[in-house]
Design a protein around this motif. Structure first.
Motif, short mmCIF file in Angstrom:
data_model
loop_
_atom_site.label_atom_id
_atom_site.label_comp_id
_atom_site.label_asym_id
_atom_site.label_seq_id
_atom_site.Cartn_x
_atom_site.Cartn_y
_atom_site.Cartn_z
N VAL A 1 -21.54 64.62 23.50
CA VAL A 1 -20.66 64.95 24.85
C VAL A 1 -20.52 66.39 24.05
CG1 VAL A 1 -18.43 65.68 25.20
CG2 VAL A 1 -19.45 63.07 24.29
N GLU A 2 -21.18 67.23 24.79
CA GLU A 2 -20.64 68.98 24.58
C GLU A 2 -20.14 69.42 25.09
OE1 GLU A 2 -24.87 69.82 26.36
OE2 GLU A 2 -25.81 69.55 24.51
N VAL A 3 -19.02 70.46 24.17
CA VAL A 3 -18.08 71.06 25.15
C VAL A 3 -17.97 72.85 24.71
CG1 VAL A 3 -15.47 70.81 24.83
CG2 VAL A 3 -16.70 68.43 24.05
N LYS A 4 -17.47 73.35 25.64
CA LYS A 4 -16.97 74.73 26.15
C LYS A 4 -16.12 75.01 26.72
CE LYS A 4 -20.40 76.97 27.75
NZ LYS A 4 -21.85 78.52 28.04
N PHE A 5 -15.71 75.80 25.84
CA PHE A 5 -14.47 76.61 26.56
C PHE A 5 -14.87 78.50 26.55
CE2 PHE A 5 -12.61 73.05 25.42
CZ PHE A 5 -11.87 72.44 26.22
N GLU A 6 -14.73 78.62 27.98
CA GLU A 6 -14.30 80.11 28.13
C GLU A 6 -13.78 80.73 27.21
OE1 GLU A 6 -13.03 81.36 32.10
OE2 GLU A 6 -14.83 82.49 32.09
N LYS A 7 -12.31 80.57 26.64
CA LYS A 7 -11.58 81.11 25.79
C LYS A 7 -10.74 80.09 24.76
CE LYS A 7 -7.48 79.89 28.83
NZ LYS A 7 -6.28 80.98 29.60
N GLU A 8 -10.12 80.73 23.93
CA GLU A 8 -9.40 80.03 22.77
C GLU A 8 -8.91 79.27 23.11
OE1 GLU A 8 -8.66 82.30 19.59
OE2 GLU A 8 -10.61 82.63 19.08
N THR A 9 -8.61 77.75 22.82
CA THR A 9 -7.80 76.28 23.07
C THR A 9 -7.79 75.34 22.30
OG1 THR A 9 -8.81 76.55 25.64
CG2 THR A 9 -7.55 74.56 25.12
N CYS A 10 -6.57 75.11 22.03
CA CYS A 10 -5.77 74.61 21.00
C CYS A 10 -5.52 73.10 21.93
CB CYS A 10 -4.76 74.56 20.94
SG CYS A 10 -3.73 76.41 20.12
N PHE A 11 -5.97 71.72 21.00
CA PHE A 11 -6.57 70.66 21.65
C PHE A 11 -5.74 70.27 20.68
CE2 PHE A 11 -9.36 70.96 18.80
CZ PHE A 11 -10.02 69.36 18.38
N ASP A 12 -4.97 69.03 20.80
CA ASP A 12 -5.06 67.68 20.16
C ASP A 12 -5.55 66.20 19.96
OD1 ASP A 12 -2.08 68.97 19.06
OD2 ASP A 12 -1.50 68.78 21.16
N ASP A 13 -6.20 65.49 20.84
CA ASP A 13 -6.79 64.58 21.03
C ASP A 13 -8.28 64.69 21.98
OD1 ASP A 13 -4.44 63.08 20.18
OD2 ASP A 13 -4.10 62.57 21.84
N PHE A 14 -9.05 64.22 21.16
CA PHE A 14 -10.31 64.23 21.66
C PHE A 14 -11.15 62.43 21.67
CE2 PHE A 14 -15.09 64.61 22.07
CZ PHE A 14 -15.20 65.92 22.64
N ASN A 15 -10.54 61.94 22.50
CA ASN A 15 -11.65 60.74 22.77
C ASN A 15 -12.87 60.72 23.26
OD1 ASN A 15 -8.92 60.12 21.80
ND2 ASN A 15 -7.98 60.08 23.30
N ILE A 16 -13.63 59.53 23.00
CA ILE A 16 -14.88 59.11 23.36
C ILE A 16 -14.61 57.91 23.72
CG2 ILE A 16 -17.66 59.32 23.67
CD1 ILE A 16 -17.83 62.03 22.00
N THR A 17 -14.54 57.19 25.23
CA THR A 17 -14.38 55.44 25.38
C THR A 17 -16.12 55.45 25.43
OG1 THR A 17 -12.83 56.59 26.81
CG2 THR A 17 -11.76 55.72 24.71
N PHE A 18 -15.83 53.86 25.96
CA PHE A 18 -16.81 53.19 26.98
C PHE A 18 -15.60 52.26 27.42
CE2 PHE A 18 -19.89 49.73 27.30
CZ PHE A 18 -20.45 50.28 27.99
N GLU A 19 -15.75 52.44 28.92
CA GLU A 19 -14.22 51.83 29.60
C GLU A 19 -15.79 51.25 31.08
OE1 GLU A 19 -12.04 54.38 31.27
OE2 GLU A 19 -11.37 55.07 29.43
#
Length: 575
Positions: A49-67
């Motif tokens: 998974v490749e993630v890129k934000f245009e500006k600084e971003t706070c986060f609490d959860d990052f989930n990767i699931t197979f559903e």
């Protein structure tokens, strides 16, 4: 770092013209850059998974699931327009969570602007589901065991095919089974509400391994859809004046059609063999048997779908056509027609002592004697006269699935399966045409209908597993054993009736491989969301969790794994 090979990513054209969101999140699957990524049981689904934000971003959860999720709908037709709509069913039967190493994420919980973060993932396709997925009432445990096997992908045109070719899996719009890898980033705001920063899913095609089941027990009743034995009178001449005898045709359920692993490009035809045993009982000793002409084969494809769970395995002949919560979609696939004019008849004289059994022996012998063997002799017809000679013949009939390149409409076949709300079964039509003595054209035919299965090969099971994986498997097996012995009840699995209200999701748990294996204190909050099948009488207004474009792009309590749920939705609201 894993996932550096080729794979499918988002459209560069969409990014160039500004159609892509400023928040970039891509799911790249390892392997060949094919249009369709296909997997089977025990296969590894790997990627990044490749993630890129245009500006600084706070986060609490990052989930990767197979559903894995199935959805159905049954049209509800009424005389008054306001009540016309549909009843929908939905079930999330699989959700596997990827443990994420903290080293792949920023330690302070802030994504830096224009910095690409790469998080690898690896999922192993399980060979069956956990018991709490199917907790509704069933008439026998065989039905529940079928519902706990992984169903194949069905009804999703974006992944219906092989490699770079999209095909038709002959599923109606009313039934869909989807698998995907999903990445989701969330953050809690100041008032304690969960905000979704990014959500992306990549669908994959899953064709799980399927072993051949024992042959069906066919009941000889008028309601039975299958016809394993049939008799027909043979008329005289072209104008069919009078009769010269009676023809009997019998067959048995053939071996399954076994499809290879979805990643294998086999050029060999997928085929099996069946035998049609014929018997002709003449009216007089001078009457001769008819001349056989051809044998035509057709494959009937039945897709059963329901807004409520099935309590027994559905069959075409036993389907309730008046049910408002279940439906069936049938399609016919012509296979081949083979000439059998060279097949000769064998005369049997009861006076010959070489015969193994007399006419009375034939009527008393066990039904198991009539098999696909060419030596089997059908039982006498209803018009057989004791002491009369009779004729027998056996026709070997090959059965092969059509190759995709040989038809204008490429089709892909999925294994026979039964899930809580979707099933796929097959039957085979064998049409024997024959010409009566004195006629130059095939003027009559007799048709047999036998069940047939499609099985599938899976991936190689792991030779050995590490200690943490072995502990997870042991816990899953413990759940199965307790459930099958009746020691584990629904309340022990944390399953209650679903509540249609807006809820907040809990934080992701590091190291969790399956949602059913989280600690008790963390699972308590989810107890009201996982539910067995339940019929809800919803008003004409849509429930809070219903969206016109609902799918894997939305997140709600219905996404938690558990039994199927049912809703009544007005078409006026979804228009």
């Amino acid at each position: 770092m894993p996932g550096t090979g080729t794979g499918r990513r988002g459209s560069a054209l969409a990014t160039a013209i500004g159609l892509r969101k400023k928040t970039e999140i891509d799911i790249v699957l390892d392997g060949e850059a094919e249009l369709v990524h296909s997997y089977s049981t025990h296969d590894k689904i790997q990627g990044r998974v490749e993630v890129k934000f245009e500006k600084e971003t706070c986060f609490d959860d990052f989930n990767i699931t197979f559903e894995g999720q199935s959805s159905t709908y049954v049209e509800r037709i009424a005389t008054t327009a306001p009540t016309t709509g549909r009843t929908t069913g939905r079930q999330t039967f699989l959700k596997v969570q990827q443990p994420i190493n903290e080293g792949f994420l920023p330690p302070d919980g802030v994504f830096r602007a224009n910095v690409t973060y790469t998080i690898p993932f690896t999922f192993v396709v399980p060979y069956r589901l956990l018991p709490f997925v199917c907790t509704h009432r069933v008439k026998d445990e065989e039905c529940r065991k079928e519902h706990l096997q992984l169903p194949p992908s069905l009804g999703d045109p974006s992944v219906s095919g092989e490699g770079r070719t999209l095909m038709d899996d002959m599923a109606p719009d009313m039934a869909r089974i989807i698998y995907c890898v999903r990445a989701r980033i969330t953050r809690w705001n100041a008032v304690g509400r969960l905000l979704e920063l990014a959500d992306k899913s990549e669908r994959v095609r899953l064709v799980p391994a399927r072993d051949e089941a024992p042959p069906l027990i066919i009941e000889d009743t008028q309601l039975s859809h299958h016809v394993m034995r049939k008799e027909k009178s043979v008329k005289k001449g072209l104008f069919k004046i009078g009769k010269i005898g009676r023809l009997t045709a019998e067959t048995s359920q053939p071996r399954s059609l076994r499809i290879p692993h979805p990643q294998k490009r086999s050029t060999e035809p997928i085929s099996t063999m069946t035998t049609i045993n014929l018997r002709f009982d003449p009216q007089t000793p001078q009457d001769e048997p008819p001349q056989l002409d051809s044998v035509g084969t057709k494959l009937k494809v039945y897709t059963f779908f329901g807004a409520a769970a099935y309590s027994q395995l559905p069959e075409a002949g036993k389907h309730d056509n008046w049910s408002t919560l279940h439906g069936v979609y049938a399609e016919t696939v012509p296979l081949a027609s083979r000439r059998v004019s060279t097949v000769s008849w064998l005369r049997h004289d009861p006076a010959e002592r070489e015969m193994s059994f007399s006419s009375s022996d034939l009527s008393r012998r066990p039904s198991a004697y009539s098999t696909s063997s060419t030596a089997s002799i059908p039982e006498p017809s209803c018009s057989y006269q004791a002491g009369m000679p009779f004729y027998t013949a056996s026709v070997l009939t090959p059965i092969a699935l059509p190759h995709a390149s040989s038809t204008n409409r490429p089709r892909v076949f999925v294994p026979t399966f039964h899930s809580c709300i979707v099933s796929r079964v097959y039957s085979l039509d064998l049409d024997v045409s024959f010409r009566t003595p004195g006629a130059n054209v095939a003027s009559s035919h007799v048709t047999l209908k036998t069940p047939i299965q499609i099985s599938a090969e899976g991936g190689a099971p792991p030779a050995r597993m590490h200690e943490p994986d072995a502990a997870i498997v042991a816990e899953i097996e413990q759940q199965f054993r307790l459930y099958e012995e009746g020691q584990l009840q629904h309340h022990d699995l944390g399953i209650e009736s679903p509540v249609y209200e807006e809820t907040n999701s809990s934080h992701a748990l590091a190291g969790t491989r399956h949602m059913s294996l989280v600690p008790e204190h963390a699972y308590t909050a989810a107890r009201s969301d996982s539910a067995p099948a339940l019929l809800l009488d919803v008003d004409t207004s849509a429930p809070p969790e219903y969206h016109v474009s609902s799918g894997f792009s939305t997140y709600s309590a219905m996404d938690r794994p558990g039994g199927p749920t049912t809703q009544n939705v007005s078409l006026r609201l979804s228009a």
